[in-house]
Design an enzyme around this catalytic site. Structure first.
Site, short mmCIF file in Angstrom:
data_model
loop_
_atom_site.label_atom_id
_atom_site.label_comp_id
_atom_site.label_asym_id
_atom_site.label_seq_id
_atom_site.Cartn_x
_atom_site.Cartn_y
_atom_site.Cartn_z
N LYS A 109 0.84 -1.21 0.00
CA LYS A 109 0.00 0.00 0.00
C LYS A 109 0.87 1.24 0.00
O LYS A 109 0.61 2.20 -0.73
CB LYS A 109 -0.93 -0.01 1.22
CG LYS A 109 -2.01 -1.07 1.15
CD LYS A 109 -2.75 -1.25 2.47
CE LYS A 109 -3.70 -2.43 2.39
NZ LYS A 109 -4.35 -2.73 3.68
N GLN A 135 -4.02 -1.03 9.86
CA GLN A 135 -3.99 -2.38 9.28
C GLN A 135 -4.62 -3.37 10.27
O GLN A 135 -4.23 -3.45 11.43
CB GLN A 135 -2.54 -2.77 8.96
CG GLN A 135 -2.40 -4.10 8.25
CD GLN A 135 -3.04 -4.13 6.86
OE1 GLN A 135 -2.97 -3.16 6.10
NE2 GLN A 135 -3.66 -5.24 6.52
N ASP A 143 -10.55 3.31 4.54
CA ASP A 143 -10.88 1.88 4.48
C ASP A 143 -12.40 1.67 4.46
O ASP A 143 -12.87 0.59 4.13
CB ASP A 143 -10.30 1.15 5.71
CG ASP A 143 -9.08 0.31 5.35
OD1 ASP A 143 -8.90 0.01 4.16
OD2 ASP A 143 -8.31 -0.03 6.27
#
Ligand code: NAD
Length: 291
Positions: free
Chosen positions: A53, A97, A120
């Site tokens: 990412k 994460q 997200d």
């Protein structure tokens, strides 16, 4: 032989467009977009994902700020960092994460992220916008990536029977809402589904997101179906999906490979969401990318 839904190639194309758009902004004197990435602990798969990412961000000119916290970091410390990033004007997106170490309350962490920076798309405010089909929310990256991939290949979703195998919080559930948004007839299967094959055989579009290697066999797929494989597992050191690709590809009209299908599209969707968060602050700037 089926059409290969090439997420890698499409990602390359979209990322090139994002790069140009970012350059267009920075050349006018605006600061670059920025994404804060938080990793807690040393999980090897999470490290790989975070690395991918961050690299993808840097390649398109999105600044990535990396916060690597130790495994035993206290919840309060993580929440404090998120609070700081929430209020930092220079930060457009925040990504924590998952999964987090067991001693940290994941729900509390997700709730602590400013929904305007929740690239997200896991905050209940953004999930709620997905339910309500409210365009200005963030759609979780894997469902968004799949939606863009299907659209790119001209695969009509409206009125189709979409069967999703896997009802996880990150993929299956939000994807079912997005497919409803696109006017599909949606079935969601999971570990307690009685007769999985009965459902999968009905699918015009079959999407599997379980993490069970080779769960989807050729006899579970209707002739001419579109098959999207979200699963990522390691078998004998090799990355494989949920779908028995070699056999299913002979039956499907179109299919995603693993790797090179949904994975790169997920990262591309993260870049799209980060750019969206950035552009909100500079809403007077025109945009060419509008997923
Ligand atoms: P999860 O554990 O949250 O959900 C898994 C779902 O699969 C559950 O609903 C469970 O009931 C269902 N399931 C498990 N075994 C099953 C079976 N035998 N039959 C039917 N249903 C079954 O997982 P997740 O976070 O949604 O991730 C799923 C998979 O997708 C994993 O392999 C993960 O690595 C992968 N993933 C890939 C990407 C990508 O970018 N390609 C992104 C996110 C997740």
């Amino acid at each position: 032989m089926s059409v290969i839904l090439d997420g890698k190639a499409l990602s390359r194309k979209i990322r090139e467009e994002i790069k140009k758009e970012v350059e267009n902004f920075t050349s006018k004197g605006f600061r670059a977009p920025s994404l804060a990435v938080i990793l807690v602990g040393e999980d090897p798969a999470s490290k790989v994902y975070v690395n991918n990412k961050r690299k993808a961000c840097e390649k398109v000119g999105i600044k990535s700020l990396f916060y690597h916290l130790s495994e035993n970091t206290e919840e309060e410390k993580l929440l404090g960092l998120i609070y700081e990033l929430n209020t930092n004007e220079e930060v457009d997106g925040i990504l924590v994460q998952l999964p987090l170490p067991k001693h940290i309350d994941q729900t509390k962490v997700i709730l602590s992220i400013n929904p305007e920076k929740d690239v997200d798309g896991f905050h209940p405010e953004n999930m709620g916008k997905l339910v309500g089909q409210i365009e200005d929310g963030f759609i979780p990256c894997t469902p968004l990536g799949i939606d863009i991939l299907l659209k790119h290949y001209g695969i009509e979703v409206q009125g189709k029977d979409v069967v999703i195998v896997g009802a996880g919080f990150i993929v299956g559930r939000p994807l079912s809402l997005l497919m409803l948004w696109r006017n599909a007839t949606v079935t969601v299967c999971h570990i307690y589904t009685k007769d999985l094959k009965k459902h999968t055989l009905q699918a015009d579009i079959l999407i599997s997101a379980t993490g069970v290697p080779y769960l989807i066999k050729e006899d579970m797929v209707k002739d001419g179906a579109v098959v999207v494989d979200v699963g990522i597992s390691k078998v004998n050191g090799k990355i494989v999906g949920d779908v028995d690709f070699e056999k299913v590809k002979e039956k499907a009209y179109a299919i995603t490979p693993v790797p090179g299908g949904v994975g790169p599209m997920t990262v591309t969707a993260l870049l799209i969401n980060t750019l969206k968060a950035y552009k909100r602050k500079f809403s007077h700037l025109s945009s060419t990318i509008n997923p």
